[in-house]
Scaffold this motif. Structure first.
Motif, PDB file in Angstrom:
ATOM      1  N   ALA A   8       0.809  -1.211   0.000  1.00 43.78           N
ATOM      2  CA  ALA A   8       0.000   0.000   0.000  1.00 43.78           C
ATOM      3  C   ALA A   8       0.848   1.270   0.000  1.00 43.78           C
ATOM      4  O   ALA A   8       0.301   2.363   0.019  1.00 43.78           O
ATOM      5  CB  ALA A   8      -0.927   0.002   1.205  1.00 43.78           C
ATOM      6  N   HIS A   9       2.171   1.130  -0.024  1.00 42.89           N
ATOM      7  CA  HIS A   9       3.114   2.251  -0.015  1.00 42.89           C
ATOM      8  C   HIS A   9       2.890   3.137   1.209  1.00 42.89           C
ATOM      9  O   HIS A   9       2.827   4.362   1.113  1.00 42.89           O
ATOM     10  CB  HIS A   9       3.007   3.081  -1.298  1.00 42.89           C
ATOM     11  N   LEU A  10       2.770   2.499   2.384  1.00 40.75           N
ATOM     12  CA  LEU A  10       2.587   3.208   3.642  1.00 40.75           C
ATOM     13  C   LEU A  10       3.779   2.934   4.547  1.00 40.75           C
ATOM     14  O   LEU A  10       4.636   2.099   4.240  1.00 40.75           O
ATOM     15  CB  LEU A  10       1.304   2.745   4.333  1.00 40.75           C
ATOM     16  N   PHE A  11       3.827   3.632   5.672  1.00 40.64           N
ATOM     17  CA  PHE A  11       4.859   3.418   6.669  1.00 40.64           C
ATOM     18  C   PHE A  11       4.172   3.057   7.979  1.00 40.64           C
ATOM     19  O   PHE A  11       3.158   3.647   8.341  1.00 40.64           O
ATOM     20  CB  PHE A  11       5.696   4.683   6.862  1.00 40.64           C
ATOM     21  N   ALA A  12       4.744   2.065   8.693  1.00 39.09           N
ATOM     22  CA  ALA A  12       4.135   1.615   9.941  1.00 39.09           C
ATOM     23  C   ALA A  12       5.197   1.058  10.873  1.00 39.09           C
ATOM     24  O   ALA A  12       6.226   0.552  10.431  1.00 39.09           O
ATOM     25  CB  ALA A  12       3.080   0.547   9.667  1.00 39.09           C
ATOM     26  N   GLU A  13       4.912   1.175  12.162  1.00 39.78           N
ATOM     27  CA  GLU A  13       5.730   0.546  13.196  1.00 39.78           C
ATOM     28  C   GLU A  13       4.930  -0.641  13.728  1.00 39.78           C
ATOM     29  O   GLU A  13       3.898  -0.459  14.366  1.00 39.78           O
ATOM     30  CB  GLU A  13       6.005   1.535  14.324  1.00 39.78           C
ATOM     31  N   VAL A  14       5.396  -1.842  13.449  1.00 40.33           N
ATOM     32  CA  VAL A  14       4.673  -3.049  13.836  1.00 40.33           C
ATOM     33  C   VAL A  14       5.362  -3.644  15.056  1.00 40.33           C
ATOM     34  O   VAL A  14       6.550  -3.959  15.032  1.00 40.33           O
ATOM     35  CB  VAL A  14       4.641  -4.075  12.682  1.00 40.33           C
ATOM     36  N   LYS A  15       4.603  -3.809  16.153  1.00 40.73           N
ATOM     37  CA  LYS A  15       5.128  -4.368  17.395  1.00 40.73           C
ATOM     38  C   LYS A  15       4.465  -5.712  17.655  1.00 40.73           C
ATOM     39  O   LYS A  15       3.307  -5.924  17.311  1.00 40.73           O
ATOM     40  CB  LYS A  15       4.852  -3.421  18.564  1.00 40.73           C
TER      41      LYS A  15
END
Length: 118
Positions: free
Chosen positions: A57-64
């Motif tokens: 999706a061309h997004l940025f995320a912090e996955v915990k």
């Protein structure tokens, strides 16, 4: 007459929108590099799946990862962005005297406009 020297009320009748405006955080775009999504998953495999969906999706995320007993997955922000509807593009109907879209060479009013009205 209400002269400015004798008027006891508020001088400016307009309200100030500096503090309580509409969409104060209009520049804050969730999923951007500056404001990444904060997502919580329960396993390493699920983390890989979510990271691949974020990359597509061309997004940025912090996955915990939260592997405690009874932990709940929290990826609502991502699903809301992925399900968001895009703008609908409507094909413009030609004017009456324009050539028809079907390629017959006739005017629109003599070709496809007749089938729509019948």
């Amino acid at each position: 007459m209400s002269d400015k020297f004798f008027f006891q009320g508020r001088q400016d009748a307009r309200q100030s929108n500096l503090k309580f405006g509409y969409e104060r955080n209009a520049n804050r775009i969730p999923g951007s590099k500056k404001y990444p999504l904060s997502l919580v998953v329960t396993s390493e495999e699920r983390k890989q799946e979510v990271q691949s969906a974020v990359a597509e999706a061309h997004l940025f995320a912090e996955v915990k990862i939260d592997s405690r007993e009874g932990a709940v997955e929290s990826i609502f922000e991502l699903t809301a962005l992925l399900v968001r509807k895009q703008a609908v593009k409507v094909v413009k109907v030609p004017a009456r005297n324009d050539p028809c879209n079907c390629g017959s060479g006739k005017k629109y009013k003599k070709c496809c406009a007749l089938t729509l009205t019948l």
